[in-house]
Motif scaffolding. Structure first.
Motif, PDB file in Angstrom:
ATOM      1  N   ASP A 153       0.832  -1.205   0.000  1.00  0.00           N
ATOM      2  CA  ASP A 153       0.000   0.000   0.000  1.00  0.00           C
ATOM      3  C   ASP A 153       0.869   1.259   0.000  1.00  0.00           C
ATOM      4  O   ASP A 153       0.585   2.230  -0.708  1.00  0.00           O
ATOM      5  CB  ASP A 153      -0.919   0.013   1.226  1.00  0.00           C
ATOM      6  CG  ASP A 153      -1.948  -1.106   1.209  1.00  0.00           C
ATOM      7  OD1 ASP A 153      -2.186  -1.669   0.116  1.00  0.00           O
ATOM      8  OD2 ASP A 153      -2.502  -1.410   2.277  1.00  0.00           O
ATOM      9  N   VAL A 154       1.917   1.241   0.828  1.00  0.00           N
ATOM     10  CA  VAL A 154       2.823   2.394   0.903  1.00  0.00           C
ATOM     11  C   VAL A 154       3.534   2.607  -0.431  1.00  0.00           C
ATOM     12  O   VAL A 154       3.671   3.745  -0.905  1.00  0.00           O
ATOM     13  CB  VAL A 154       3.848   2.213   2.043  1.00  0.00           C
ATOM     14  CG1 VAL A 154       4.903   3.324   2.000  1.00  0.00           C
ATOM     15  CG2 VAL A 154       3.148   2.205   3.397  1.00  0.00           C
ATOM     16  N   LEU A 155       3.977   1.511  -1.054  1.00  0.00           N
ATOM     17  CA  LEU A 155       4.643   1.619  -2.360  1.00  0.00           C
ATOM     18  C   LEU A 155       3.697   2.198  -3.408  1.00  0.00           C
ATOM     19  O   LEU A 155       4.106   3.013  -4.250  1.00  0.00           O
ATOM     20  CB  LEU A 155       5.140   0.245  -2.815  1.00  0.00           C
ATOM     21  CG  LEU A 155       6.351  -0.328  -2.072  1.00  0.00           C
ATOM     22  CD1 LEU A 155       6.640  -1.740  -2.553  1.00  0.00           C
ATOM     23  CD2 LEU A 155       7.572   0.558  -2.266  1.00  0.00           C
ATOM     24  N   SER A 156       2.426   1.797  -3.365  1.00  0.00           N
ATOM     25  CA  SER A 156       1.448   2.336  -4.308  1.00  0.00           C
ATOM     26  C   SER A 156       1.257   3.828  -4.089  1.00  0.00           C
ATOM     27  O   SER A 156       1.162   4.604  -5.058  1.00  0.00           O
ATOM     28  CB  SER A 156       0.109   1.599  -4.156  1.00  0.00           C
ATOM     29  OG  SER A 156      -0.830   2.094  -5.081  1.00  0.00           O
ATOM     30  N   MET A 157       1.228   4.253  -2.823  1.00  0.00           N
ATOM     31  CA  MET A 157       1.063   5.675  -2.531  1.00  0.00           C
ATOM     32  C   MET A 157       2.279   6.478  -2.997  1.00  0.00           C
ATOM     33  O   MET A 157       2.140   7.568  -3.558  1.00  0.00           O
ATOM     34  CB  MET A 157       0.825   5.886  -1.040  1.00  0.00           C
ATOM     35  CG  MET A 157       0.531   7.338  -0.672  1.00  0.00           C
ATOM     36  SD  MET A 157      -0.030   7.552   1.029  1.00  0.00           S
ATOM     37  CE  MET A 157      -1.668   6.798   0.941  1.00  0.00           C
ATOM     38  N   LEU A 158       3.462   5.925  -2.784  1.00  0.00           N
ATOM     39  CA  LEU A 158       4.671   6.595  -3.266  1.00  0.00           C
ATOM     40  C   LEU A 158       4.692   6.640  -4.794  1.00  0.00           C
ATOM     41  O   LEU A 158       5.162   7.610  -5.395  1.00  0.00           O
ATOM     42  CB  LEU A 158       5.914   5.874  -2.746  1.00  0.00           C
ATOM     43  CG  LEU A 158       6.167   5.984  -1.230  1.00  0.00           C
ATOM     44  CD1 LEU A 158       7.356   5.107  -0.820  1.00  0.00           C
ATOM     45  CD2 LEU A 158       6.412   7.438  -0.829  1.00  0.00           C
ATOM     46  N   GLY A 159       4.161   5.578  -5.424  1.00  0.00           N
ATOM     47  CA  GLY A 159       4.048   5.565  -6.882  1.00  0.00           C
ATOM     48  C   GLY A 159       3.106   6.651  -7.375  1.00  0.00           C
ATOM     49  O   GLY A 159       3.347   7.283  -8.403  1.00  0.00           O
ATOM     50  N   ALA A 160       2.020   6.875  -6.633  1.00  0.00           N
ATOM     51  CA  ALA A 160       1.077   7.942  -6.978  1.00  0.00           C
ATOM     52  C   ALA A 160       1.738   9.304  -6.840  1.00  0.00           C
ATOM     53  O   ALA A 160       1.515  10.203  -7.657  1.00  0.00           O
ATOM     54  CB  ALA A 160      -0.156   7.860  -6.078  1.00  0.00           C
ATOM     55  N   LEU A 161       2.570   9.455  -5.815  1.00  0.00           N
ATOM     56  CA  LEU A 161       3.288  10.717  -5.616  1.00  0.00           C
ATOM     57  C   LEU A 161       4.279  10.964  -6.750  1.00  0.00           C
ATOM     58  O   LEU A 161       4.395  12.079  -7.270  1.00  0.00           O
ATOM     59  CB  LEU A 161       4.021  10.676  -4.267  1.00  0.00           C
ATOM     60  CG  LEU A 161       4.785  11.932  -3.854  1.00  0.00           C
ATOM     61  CD1 LEU A 161       3.855  13.132  -3.749  1.00  0.00           C
ATOM     62  CD2 LEU A 161       5.498  11.701  -2.519  1.00  0.00           C
ATOM     63  N   ALA A 162       4.983   9.901  -7.175  1.00  0.00           N
ATOM     64  CA  ALA A 162       5.955  10.028  -8.266  1.00  0.00           C
ATOM     65  C   ALA A 162       5.279  10.417  -9.573  1.00  0.00           C
ATOM     66  O   ALA A 162       5.761  11.289 -10.302  1.00  0.00           O
ATOM     67  CB  ALA A 162       6.721   8.714  -8.437  1.00  0.00           C
ATOM     68  N   VAL A 163       4.143   9.784  -9.874  1.00  0.00           N
ATOM     69  CA  VAL A 163       3.463  10.114 -11.128  1.00  0.00           C
ATOM     70  C   VAL A 163       2.835  11.501 -11.056  1.00  0.00           C
ATOM     71  O   VAL A 163       2.683  12.174 -12.084  1.00  0.00           O
ATOM     72  CB  VAL A 163       2.401   9.042 -11.487  1.00  0.00           C
ATOM     73  CG1 VAL A 163       1.123   9.202 -10.689  1.00  0.00           C
ATOM     74  CG2 VAL A 163       2.092   9.082 -12.983  1.00  0.00           C
ATOM     75  N   ALA A 164       2.499  11.973  -9.854  1.00  0.00           N
ATOM     76  CA  ALA A 164       1.972  13.333  -9.709  1.00  0.00           C
ATOM     77  C   ALA A 164       3.040  14.364 -10.071  1.00  0.00           C
ATOM     78  O   ALA A 164       2.762  15.350 -10.765  1.00  0.00           O
ATOM     79  CB  ALA A 164       1.486  13.565  -8.272  1.00  0.00           C
ATOM     80  N   VAL A 165       4.281  14.104  -9.628  1.00  0.00           N
ATOM     81  CA  VAL A 165       5.393  14.995  -9.986  1.00  0.00           C
ATOM     82  C   VAL A 165       5.619  14.951 -11.502  1.00  0.00           C
ATOM     83  O   VAL A 165       5.815  15.986 -12.150  1.00  0.00           O
ATOM     84  CB  VAL A 165       6.684  14.587  -9.247  1.00  0.00           C
ATOM     85  CG1 VAL A 165       7.865  15.449  -9.697  1.00  0.00           C
ATOM     86  CG2 VAL A 165       6.482  14.715  -7.736  1.00  0.00           C
ATOM     87  N   HIS A 166       5.561  13.754 -12.061  1.00  0.00           N
ATOM     88  CA  HIS A 166       5.681  13.583 -13.522  1.00  0.00           C
ATOM     89  C   HIS A 166       4.605  14.376 -14.255  1.00  0.00           C
ATOM     90  O   HIS A 166       4.885  15.048 -15.263  1.00  0.00           O
ATOM     91  CB  HIS A 166       5.575  12.091 -13.851  1.00  0.00           C
ATOM     92  CG  HIS A 166       5.110  11.789 -15.234  1.00  0.00           C
ATOM     93  ND1 HIS A 166       5.889  11.990 -16.356  1.00  0.00           N
ATOM     94  CD2 HIS A 166       3.921  11.301 -15.687  1.00  0.00           C
ATOM     95  CE1 HIS A 166       5.211  11.637 -17.440  1.00  0.00           C
ATOM     96  NE2 HIS A 166       4.020  11.218 -17.065  1.00  0.00           N
ATOM     97  N   MET A 167       3.373  14.339 -13.756  1.00  0.00           N
ATOM     98  CA  MET A 167       2.269  15.061 -14.398  1.00  0.00           C
ATOM     99  C   MET A 167       2.455  16.573 -14.312  1.00  0.00           C
ATOM    100  O   MET A 167       2.105  17.309 -15.244  1.00  0.00           O
ATOM    101  CB  MET A 167       0.945  14.666 -13.747  1.00  0.00           C
ATOM    102  CG  MET A 167       0.510  13.236 -14.032  1.00  0.00           C
ATOM    103  SD  MET A 167       0.178  12.923 -15.778  1.00  0.00           S
ATOM    104  CE  MET A 167      -1.308  13.912 -15.996  1.00  0.00           C
TER     105      MET A 167
END
Length: 290
Positions: A153-167
């Motif tokens: 779950d934590v990895l998924s949340m960090l993945g969401a944060l990374a793609v937000a920066v990408h966006m």
């Protein structure tokens, strides 16, 4: 957009949501390291786009060093997103991983507020709060199942944060370049950053059987070209908020696909918390301002 064009765009929109929902299934079907899966997914997407590269040669030649620098950063963040999110799928359920990933637009708005002082209204704050509470509930319920599920779950949340920066990088760059040039460049930088990671980790680049290469290719065609790239294209013809709503469809369809194809079951906690997150993100997008 005139009335005769509405149906085709809406159909493409639905196709895009279904396409991105298959991503988690293809990842779970593969036995390769997640960094290898992500790398070949993106390199094969570049290969499929290659025939159109010459058409955009003048635009590429006109890019400044600053453009290339931001493209590289955007690509690295996209590669990190795939690495973290795909790793989460090995530890937690498709339902938990994909529903937490819908926090992406929330993180984008938080970043926009901190960096650009973008206005946030009360309804958006309410949506953020509801979505975050849902994430905490999913995390606590998954911890009861296993510590690995919570890590996922934590990895998924960090993945969401990374793609937000990408966006956020992408929103800035897309003012100066076409969707094709942006996507091809970012995919290449993301894949190359993952290639460096794989080399450092000692992951093999060859020796995979035909079924693995089939998974890599399916990831390139279905969720990448018919999903992410299609949504970027639709931004020219549909409202941005409407396209952003696609994040709400992925966990629903992905969970159904996981139930049918992977025999995963949904717990009451996951279902309730997932609906809580989806409602919060919907509220956030519905009342968000460009």
């Amino acid at each position: 957009m005139n009335r005769t064009n509405k149906v085709p765009y809406e159909l493409l929109y639905i196709i895009g949501i279904i396409a991105i929902s298959f991503s988690s299934i293809f990842v779970r079907w593969s036995n390769a390291d997640v960094a290898v899966i992500a790398m070949y997914r993106l390199y094969l997407t570049n290969l499929l786009m290659l025939p159109l590269v010459w058409r955009y040669r003048r635009e590429w030649m006109g890019l400044s060093a600053r453009h290339w620098g931001i493209l590289a950063l955007s690509g690295i963040m996209l590669g990190l997103h795939f690495l973290l999110w795909m790793a989460s799928l090995r530890l937690t359920t498709v339902a938990s991983s994909t529903v937490i990933l819908t926090l992406e637009p929330v993180f984008v708005m938080i970043g926009s507020f901190l960096l650009f002082r973008t206005k946030v209204n009360r309804m958006m704050l309410a949506g953020i709060s509801i979505a975050m509470v849902g994430s905490i509930v999913i995390g606590s319920s998954d911890f009861q199942l296993s510590g690995d599920a919570l890590v996922g779950d934590v990895l998924s949340m960090l993945g969401a944060l990374a793609v937000a920066v990408h966006m956020m990088f992408g929103k800035h760059l897309r003012k100066d370049m076409s969707a094709f040039v942006y996507n091809f460049s970012v995919f290449f930088f993301a894949a190359t950053s993952l290639a460096v990671y794989n080399a450092a980790k000692g992951n093999p680049f060859v020796g995979y059987d035909a079924s693995e290469w089939g998974n890599f290719l399916l990831l390139a065609i279905v969720p990448t070209l018919f999903g992410h790239y299609l949504f970027n294209w639709l931004l020219k013809y549909m409202n941005t908020a409407a396209v952003s709503m696609s994040v709400l469809g992925e966990p629903v369809i992905a969970s159904v696909l996981a139930w049918v194809l992977l025999k995963e079951s949904l717990t009451a906690y996951q279902l309730g918390a997932g609906l809580f997150i989806l409602f919060g993100v919907w509220l956030f997008i519905r009342h968000g301002k460009e």
